[in-house]
Each structure stands twice: as C-alpha cells, then as structure tokens.
Design a protein around this motif. Structure first.
Motif, PDB file in Angstrom:
ATOM      1  N   ARG A 185       0.834  -1.204   0.000  1.00 40.40           N
ATOM      2  CA  ARG A 185       0.000   0.000   0.000  1.00 40.40           C
ATOM      3  C   ARG A 185       0.869   1.254   0.000  1.00 40.40           C
ATOM      4  NH1 ARG A 185      -3.015  -2.458   4.235  1.00 40.40           N
ATOM      5  NH2 ARG A 185      -2.173  -0.884   5.663  1.00 40.40           N
ATOM      6  N   MET A 186       1.910   1.243   0.818  1.00 40.64           N
ATOM      7  CA  MET A 186       2.820   2.382   0.883  1.00 40.64           C
ATOM      8  C   MET A 186       3.511   2.586  -0.460  1.00 40.64           C
ATOM      9  SD  MET A 186       4.248   4.718   2.965  1.00 40.64           S
ATOM     10  CE  MET A 186       4.647   4.316   4.660  1.00 40.64           C
ATOM     11  N   ASN A 187       3.956   1.499  -1.079  1.00 41.97           N
ATOM     12  CA  ASN A 187       4.649   1.604  -2.359  1.00 41.97           C
ATOM     13  C   ASN A 187       3.748   2.150  -3.457  1.00 41.97           C
ATOM     14  OD1 ASN A 187       7.044   0.661  -1.294  1.00 41.97           O
ATOM     15  ND2 ASN A 187       6.699  -1.460  -1.905  1.00 41.97           N
ATOM     16  N   ARG A 188       2.481   1.776  -3.432  1.00 33.43           N
ATOM     17  CA  ARG A 188       1.556   2.324  -4.419  1.00 33.43           C
ATOM     18  C   ARG A 188       1.429   3.828  -4.261  1.00 33.43           C
ATOM     19  NH1 ARG A 188      -1.230  -2.642  -3.736  1.00 33.43           N
ATOM     20  NH2 ARG A 188      -2.525  -1.808  -2.045  1.00 33.43           N
ATOM     21  N   ARG A 189       1.381   4.279  -3.025  1.00 32.83           N
ATOM     22  CA  ARG A 189       1.254   5.713  -2.774  1.00 32.83           C
ATOM     23  C   ARG A 189       2.521   6.468  -3.189  1.00 32.83           C
ATOM     24  NH1 ARG A 189      -2.314   3.310   0.684  1.00 32.83           N
ATOM     25  NH2 ARG A 189      -4.084   4.574   1.404  1.00 32.83           N
ATOM     26  N   THR A 190       3.689   5.944  -2.841  1.00 39.38           N
ATOM     27  CA  THR A 190       4.921   6.636  -3.243  1.00 39.38           C
ATOM     28  C   THR A 190       5.054   6.669  -4.764  1.00 39.38           C
ATOM     29  OG1 THR A 190       6.208   4.585  -2.968  1.00 39.38           O
ATOM     30  CG2 THR A 190       6.170   6.131  -1.107  1.00 39.38           C
TER      31      THR A 190
ATOM     32  N   SER B 125       5.399  10.228  -6.821  1.00 35.51           N
ATOM     33  CA  SER B 125       6.534  10.570  -7.685  1.00 35.51           C
ATOM     34  C   SER B 125       6.097  10.802  -9.125  1.00 35.51           C
ATOM     35  CB  SER B 125       7.603   9.474  -7.621  1.00 35.51           C
ATOM     36  OG  SER B 125       7.104   8.232  -8.053  1.00 35.51           O
ATOM     37  N   MET B 126       5.082  10.082  -9.591  1.00 30.86           N
ATOM     38  CA  MET B 126       4.583  10.297 -10.942  1.00 30.86           C
ATOM     39  C   MET B 126       3.996  11.694 -11.086  1.00 30.86           C
ATOM     40  SD  MET B 126       2.755   6.657 -11.897  1.00 30.86           S
ATOM     41  CE  MET B 126       2.181   7.250 -13.488  1.00 30.86           C
ATOM     42  N   ILE B 127       3.256  12.151 -10.068  1.00 31.27           N
ATOM     43  CA  ILE B 127       2.679  13.497 -10.135  1.00 31.27           C
ATOM     44  C   ILE B 127       3.768  14.555 -10.063  1.00 31.27           C
ATOM     45  CG2 ILE B 127       1.201  15.143  -8.915  1.00 31.27           C
ATOM     46  CD1 ILE B 127      -0.548  12.836  -8.048  1.00 31.27           C
TER      47      ILE B 127
END
Length: 261
Positions: A81-86, A90-92
């Motif tokens: 879940r944390m990795n999806r958020r990071t 970073s993409m934004i």
C-alpha cells in the motif's frame, strides 16, 4: 480534504507544501502520502500556480523518510500500500509541468533524500544532512534512490551512499551535484523566494517542455522503480527487516549477523 499531516498554501503564484510532522522529523506515513498526492494534484491543476515549493516543518528535518514506527508494525500488505502511494506521488511530482523546489532545513535522509531528488531543484541550509539509510533499517532505497543516485553523483559514489548509510553534509552534497545551492539558515527563505521569482518570470510552457524533456531519459528508469518495489515487498515484515526497525526504535545497534548466509 481534511489535512492532518501537511500544510498547503498558495500565495503569489507559489504553492507551498509543508510536511507537518516535526515531532517525527517529518517522516511520512500513509496519510501523509495521501495528502501530498492531493496537494500536488491541486497545485498541478491550479492555473494560478507557477512554482511548487516542498518543505518540512521546523528546523530538524525536511523529511526523514518512512515513519519507522509505522513500518515496524507493518507487513508485506502494508508495504505494498505504501509503495503504491509513493509511486503515485513521484509520478505526479515528475509529471506535472511546473518546477518543484525542495526547501531543505535539517535531515533529508532515507525516503526524504529520495523525495528531494524527485524535486527539480534543491536549496538547503548549511547545517542540513543527506543520505540513505535503507540497509541500516533492513530495507533498500528503491523509490528512485538506486535509480537516480548513480545518474546524479556517479556509480561509485552512489554505491557508497546507499551501502554505507553514512550521511553527508550539505556542502558535500552540493559538491557532488546532489543538491543545487547551500545557504545559511537565516538566508533560506530569501534564496527560495528569489528562485521562485526567477522561475515565475520565465515562460511557463517553455519550463513545462524543459522539465518533461529533462526527465525523458530518467523516466525510462520507471520499470526499475516498479521492479524494486515489488521485490522489497518480500523484505518488509520479515524477521530481518524487523531487526532493523526495532533496533532503531529501541536506540540500539542492529544485529544482522545472524541473517548472513
């Protein structure tokens, strides 16, 4: 959005995003990342905003990376879940066409150092420190750390920073190209404001194209980020990982010797 972990303000065409967890050295947790994603999305969509400044509350840290207490209580599902958020954050940050300045006062270590590298420009105080702490915590800086560091400071220096986990001074960080500018603490805001004014005086569409074009080659490292984050899911939640996080929380040296094979 109800904000608990960050502050968001737009003034004079500058969006200022502040990680507001000074008691945790501005470490991020899931809520922090959700709010950062929201804030950068707001700044990207706001036509009045020309520059984004990211900083941390207080004078101890810009960001010290992931909240170790949260990570210690987490498991592979939480890590995913944390990795999806990071990944989304970073993409934004890299994908929005507006310059992002990291305003650093204090520590920018672990995920905090990766966060400042994702920004376009970094201005730091002379008493700031930078570095990676992954292996010290039983983890790996695969959120753009292992990808961007060799590109920025060179292969050998990147290996030293990642593998030895020793922080470096702001002066050394500038000397090796990790950050752009070092100023006295009392001059930080004036230096950031000066760069904001300069950027706001330039063509916004030209800056947009310049940013996206400068990112073109490193954007191709995205696959490495994704692969790294999938692999690190196998580390989080293991006994070896918890030895690193527990040692940090208990303020003792980690004992990794028993995990060698």
């Amino acid at each position: 959005m109800q904000l608990s972990d960050i502050l968001y303000e737009v003034k004079d065409s500058v969006a200022r995003i502040t990680i507001n967890r000074p008691e945790k050295r501005n470490a991020f947790r899931e809520e922090t990342l959700d709010e950062l994603i929201w804030a950068f999305g707001q700044a990207e969509a706001d036509r009045t905003v020309g520059v984004i400044v990211l900083t941390g509350a207080g004078d101890r840290a810009f960001c010290s990376g992931g909240d170790i207490a949260w990570e210690d209580a987490s498991d592979p599902v939480g890590a995913a879940r944390m990795n999806r958020r990071t990944s989304v954050l970073s993409m934004i940050m890299r994908g929005c066409g507006k310059p992002v300045i990291a305003r650093v006062h204090g520590y920018a270590v672990g995920g905090g150092n990766e966060l400042q590298m994702i920004c376009d420009l970094t201005i730091a105080t002379s008493d700031s420190k930078f570095g990676q702490s992954g292996p010290k915590m039983g983890s790996v800086p695969v959120w753009w750390g292992t990808q961007l560091l060799p590109r920025i400071v060179g292969e050998r220096r990147a290996r030293e920073i990642v593998m030895l986990c020793e922080p470096i001074t702001a002066q050394e960080a500038k000397a090796i190209g990790l950050i752009n500018k070092v100023v006295a603490p009392e001059e930080l805001d004036a230096a950031v404001d000066a760069w904001c004014e300069r950027l706001l005086s330039l063509s916004p569409q030209a800056l947009r194209v310049a940013k996206l074009s400068l990112n073109f080659e490193s954007d191709q490292l995205w696959a490495s980020v994704q692969h790294g984050q999938q692999m690190i899911n196998f580390i989080h939640g293991t006994e070896e990982f918890h030895e690193g996080t527990s040692a940090f929380l208990e303020k003792r040296p980690a004992d990794f010797a028993r995990f060698r094979r």
